[in-house]
Scaffold this motif. Structure first.
Motif, PDB file in Angstrom:
ATOM      1  N   ILE A 317      37.426  96.851  83.798  1.00 41.29           N
ATOM      2  CA  ILE A 317      37.956  97.651  82.857  1.00 41.29           C
ATOM      3  C   ILE A 317      36.727  98.876  82.800  1.00 41.29           C
ATOM      4  O   ILE A 317      35.897  99.032  82.195  1.00 41.29           O
ATOM      5  CB  ILE A 317      38.220  97.262  81.506  1.00 41.29           C
ATOM      6  N   ARG A 318      37.632 100.052  82.875  1.00 39.65           N
ATOM      7  CA  ARG A 318      37.155 101.443  82.994  1.00 39.65           C
ATOM      8  C   ARG A 318      37.731 102.480  82.070  1.00 39.65           C
ATOM      9  O   ARG A 318      37.796 102.060  81.210  1.00 39.65           O
ATOM     10  CB  ARG A 318      36.608 101.957  84.522  1.00 39.65           C
ATOM     11  N   ASP A 319      37.433 103.762  82.696  1.00 38.74           N
ATOM     12  CA  ASP A 319      38.143 104.637  81.778  1.00 38.74           C
ATOM     13  C   ASP A 319      39.647 105.120  82.048  1.00 38.74           C
ATOM     14  O   ASP A 319      40.116 105.991  81.128  1.00 38.74           O
ATOM     15  CB  ASP A 319      37.445 106.052  81.922  1.00 38.74           C
ATOM     16  N   SER A 320      39.929 104.660  82.678  1.00 38.37           N
ATOM     17  CA  SER A 320      41.737 105.318  83.243  1.00 38.37           C
ATOM     18  C   SER A 320      42.540 104.581  82.352  1.00 38.37           C
ATOM     19  O   SER A 320      43.791 104.925  82.557  1.00 38.37           O
ATOM     20  CB  SER A 320      41.870 105.113  84.774  1.00 38.37           C
ATOM     21  N   THR A 321      42.126 103.662  81.436  1.00 38.65           N
ATOM     22  CA  THR A 321      43.393 102.813  80.526  1.00 38.65           C
ATOM     23  C   THR A 321      42.759 103.037  79.336  1.00 38.65           C
ATOM     24  O   THR A 321      41.804 103.068  78.887  1.00 38.65           O
ATOM     25  CB  THR A 321      43.357 101.393  81.072  1.00 38.65           C
ATOM     26  N   GLY A 322      43.861 103.257  78.582  1.00 38.24           N
ATOM     27  CA  GLY A 322      43.813 103.192  76.839  1.00 38.24           C
ATOM     28  C   GLY A 322      44.869 103.045  76.236  1.00 38.24           C
ATOM     29  O   GLY A 322      45.993 102.441  76.796  1.00 38.24           O
ATOM     30  N   PRO A 323      44.900 103.061  74.828  1.00 40.32           N
ATOM     31  CA  PRO A 323      45.900 102.576  74.071  1.00 40.32           C
ATOM     32  C   PRO A 323      47.434 103.422  74.353  1.00 40.32           C
ATOM     33  O   PRO A 323      47.178 104.643  74.807  1.00 40.32           O
ATOM     34  CB  PRO A 323      45.658 102.769  72.662  1.00 40.32           C
ATOM     35  N   ALA A 324      48.594 102.721  74.275  1.00 42.94           N
ATOM     36  CA  ALA A 324      49.724 103.366  74.459  1.00 42.94           C
ATOM     37  C   ALA A 324      50.040 104.531  73.513  1.00 42.94           C
ATOM     38  O   ALA A 324      49.390 104.627  72.354  1.00 42.94           O
ATOM     39  CB  ALA A 324      51.065 102.482  74.355  1.00 42.94           C
ATOM     40  N   PRO A 325      50.389 105.810  74.033  1.00 42.28           N
ATOM     41  CA  PRO A 325      50.380 106.911  73.055  1.00 42.28           C
ATOM     42  C   PRO A 325      51.678 106.529  71.795  1.00 42.28           C
ATOM     43  O   PRO A 325      52.561 105.897  72.476  1.00 42.28           O
ATOM     44  CB  PRO A 325      51.131 108.069  74.024  1.00 42.28           C
ATOM     45  N   THR A 326      51.626 106.963  70.971  1.00 39.96           N
ATOM     46  CA  THR A 326      52.460 107.052  69.965  1.00 39.96           C
ATOM     47  C   THR A 326      53.499 108.023  70.001  1.00 39.96           C
ATOM     48  O   THR A 326      53.337 109.154  70.712  1.00 39.96           O
ATOM     49  CB  THR A 326      52.042 107.089  68.532  1.00 39.96           C
ATOM     50  N   GLY A 327      54.821 107.879  69.418  1.00 40.10           N
ATOM     51  CA  GLY A 327      55.616 108.791  69.559  1.00 40.10           C
ATOM     52  C   GLY A 327      57.074 108.056  70.088  1.00 40.10           C
ATOM     53  O   GLY A 327      57.282 107.128  70.105  1.00 40.10           O
ATOM     54  N   LYS A 328      58.066 109.046  70.257  1.00 40.33           N
ATOM     55  CA  LYS A 328      59.299 108.463  70.947  1.00 40.33           C
ATOM     56  C   LYS A 328      58.948 107.786  72.072  1.00 40.33           C
ATOM     57  O   LYS A 328      58.574 108.004  73.178  1.00 40.33           O
ATOM     58  CB  LYS A 328      60.321 109.611  71.128  1.00 40.33           C
ATOM     59  N   PRO A 329      59.899 106.416  71.969  1.00 36.17           N
ATOM     60  CA  PRO A 329      59.621 105.631  73.164  1.00 36.17           C
ATOM     61  C   PRO A 329      60.613 106.263  74.188  1.00 36.17           C
ATOM     62  O   PRO A 329      61.359 107.090  74.389  1.00 36.17           O
ATOM     63  CB  PRO A 329      60.613 104.243  72.770  1.00 36.17           C
ATOM     64  N   HIS A 330      59.733 105.976  75.691  1.00 29.81           N
ATOM     65  CA  HIS A 330      60.507 106.435  76.790  1.00 29.81           C
ATOM     66  C   HIS A 330      61.578 105.622  77.097  1.00 29.81           C
ATOM     67  O   HIS A 330      61.690 104.483  76.862  1.00 29.81           O
ATOM     68  CB  HIS A 330      59.200 106.277  78.050  1.00 29.81           C
ATOM     69  N   THR A 331      62.519 105.834  78.220  1.00 30.15           N
ATOM     70  CA  THR A 331      63.331 105.012  78.711  1.00 30.15           C
ATOM     71  C   THR A 331      63.192 104.793  79.950  1.00 30.15           C
ATOM     72  O   THR A 331      62.610 105.715  81.091  1.00 30.15           O
ATOM     73  CB  THR A 331      64.823 105.727  78.701  1.00 30.15           C
ATOM     74  N   VAL A 332      62.930 103.487  80.432  1.00 33.10           N
ATOM     75  CA  VAL A 332      62.561 103.235  81.913  1.00 33.10           C
ATOM     76  C   VAL A 332      63.914 102.705  82.641  1.00 33.10           C
ATOM     77  O   VAL A 332      64.419 101.871  82.126  1.00 33.10           O
ATOM     78  CB  VAL A 332      61.748 101.936  81.618  1.00 33.10           C
ATOM     79  N   LYS A 333      63.959 103.152  83.668  1.00 32.68           N
ATOM     80  CA  LYS A 333      64.982 102.822  84.703  1.00 32.68           C
ATOM     81  C   LYS A 333      64.611 102.434  85.803  1.00 32.68           C
ATOM     82  O   LYS A 333      63.798 102.473  86.582  1.00 32.68           O
ATOM     83  CB  LYS A 333      65.822 104.257  85.204  1.00 32.68           C
TER      84      LYS A 333
END
Length: 334
Positions: A317-333
């Motif tokens: 684990i390094r720096d390119s991962t972090g908590p999921a951003p808050t806000g409107k959920p995305h739609t995954v297709k």
């Protein structure tokens, strides 16, 4: 003038045939005599003629190593480890590159078959049936692939993909994109299988993008698709694609990891030099190279062996991962 086999025989007080056996079949020579012959050979600087020895023993003491892309930083540590392991056993490695082309793989196996005692086939793109067929021509050990009836060395990328997805879902990500590898890649299928299962367990959605070329350009080319998919995290087939994706997202104004977290696979040296430094799954490539050489020399004459070595992977684990951003959920297709 270089020392000859006659010089060694004269210095060690044995017949020429005993010197020959010392180098070609040392187990047939008395240990005390063998030690004396080897000491004299070392003192005189004698080196046996490998071509002549091959005519006597039927062994070339050469090994072929076929890799998918020698320019990919994943392969050099494996190559160096295999060469070192072979050298300690008085073998030489011939390295060849297929440029991700299964037709070239087949050609190279045919070309090497009469020049080597066996072939290490690393990340092959050929079909299992063709690999099995080629194994009847020359002993094979397969690296990063499982082929029924053939010895193999496998780095457990499935375990690594599961750890990566668990890490991302633990950070709150529920929409994950998977950048697949090249068509015909066993490793890519294993990553997809494990990532899909781990996402389902965590009640997360997974979008699969690919197949892709396992290069930096392959990652750059998927940046727009990742943005359109609405994923907040990405697991890439390898570090090169992950690094390319970071570059591509940056050009689109997407911040890593604030907006999208990225995980690679391999832990190549470049993964520690990117900004941000890349979270990745470390593959034990050096251990795989050594194990493959040992397996070939141990089982080379038994083409029916099903010996397999599975090496564990590790999430770094390094720096390119972090908590999921808050806000409107995305739609995954899909």
């Amino acid at each position: 003038m270089p020392a000859t086999i006659r010089d060694v025989a004269r210095a060690s007080g044995v017949h020429i045939s005993t010197v020959s056996r010392t180098f070609s079949a040392p187990h047939l020579v008395n240990p005390e005599t063998r030690s004396r012959v080897l000491a004299c050979a070392e003192h005189l600087g004698y080196r046996p003629n490998r071509a002549a020895r091959a005519l006597i023993t039927g062994r070339t003491h050469n090994i072929g190593l076929i890799v998918a892309d020698i320019a990919n930083p994943f392969f050099p540590p494996l190559i160096k480890a295999a060469e070192s392991a072979a050298r300690h056993r008085d073998y030489h490695i011939f390295v060849t590159d297929t440029n991700e082309d299964p037709a070239v793989e087949e050609e190279l196996v045919h070309a090497l078959a009469k020049q080597v005692d066996g072939v290490l086939l690393c990340s092959p793109r050929m079909s299992n049936s063709l690999i099995e067929q080629l194994s009847r021509e020359v002993p094979l050990v397969v690296i990063n692939r499982q082929v029924t009836g053939l010895p193999s060395v496998v780095m457990d990328v499935g375990q690594g993909a599961r750890l990566a997805v668990e890490h991302l879902t633990g950070l709150g990500h529920r929409h994950i994109a998977l950048l697949g590898g090249p068509r015909g890649s066993w490793t890519s299928r294993e990553i997809r299988r494990a990532a899909t299962a781990a996402a389902r367990t965590a009640d997360a959605e997974l979008t699969v993008l690919g197949p892709n070329q396992p290069t930096e350009h392959g990652g750059i080319g998927q940046a727009e698709q990742v943005r359109r998919a609405g994923a907040t995290a990405v697991l890439a087939y390898n570090d090169l694609m992950a690094i390319g994706l970071i570059e591509g997202l940056d050009s689109l104004g997407v911040r890593v990891p604030e907006e999208v977290s990225i995980v690679g696979i391999d832990d190549i040296s470049l993964s520690r030099l990117t900004r941000p430094k890349l979270t990745t799954v470390a593959n034990p490539t050096g251990a795989a190279g050594r194990a493959a050489v040992d397996m070939l020399l141990q089982h080379g004459d038994d083409r029916r062996t099903t010996a397999q070595v599975t090496l564990q992977t590790e999430l770094v684990i390094r720096d390119s991962t972090g908590p999921a951003p808050t806000g409107k959920p995305h739609t995954v297709k899909e």
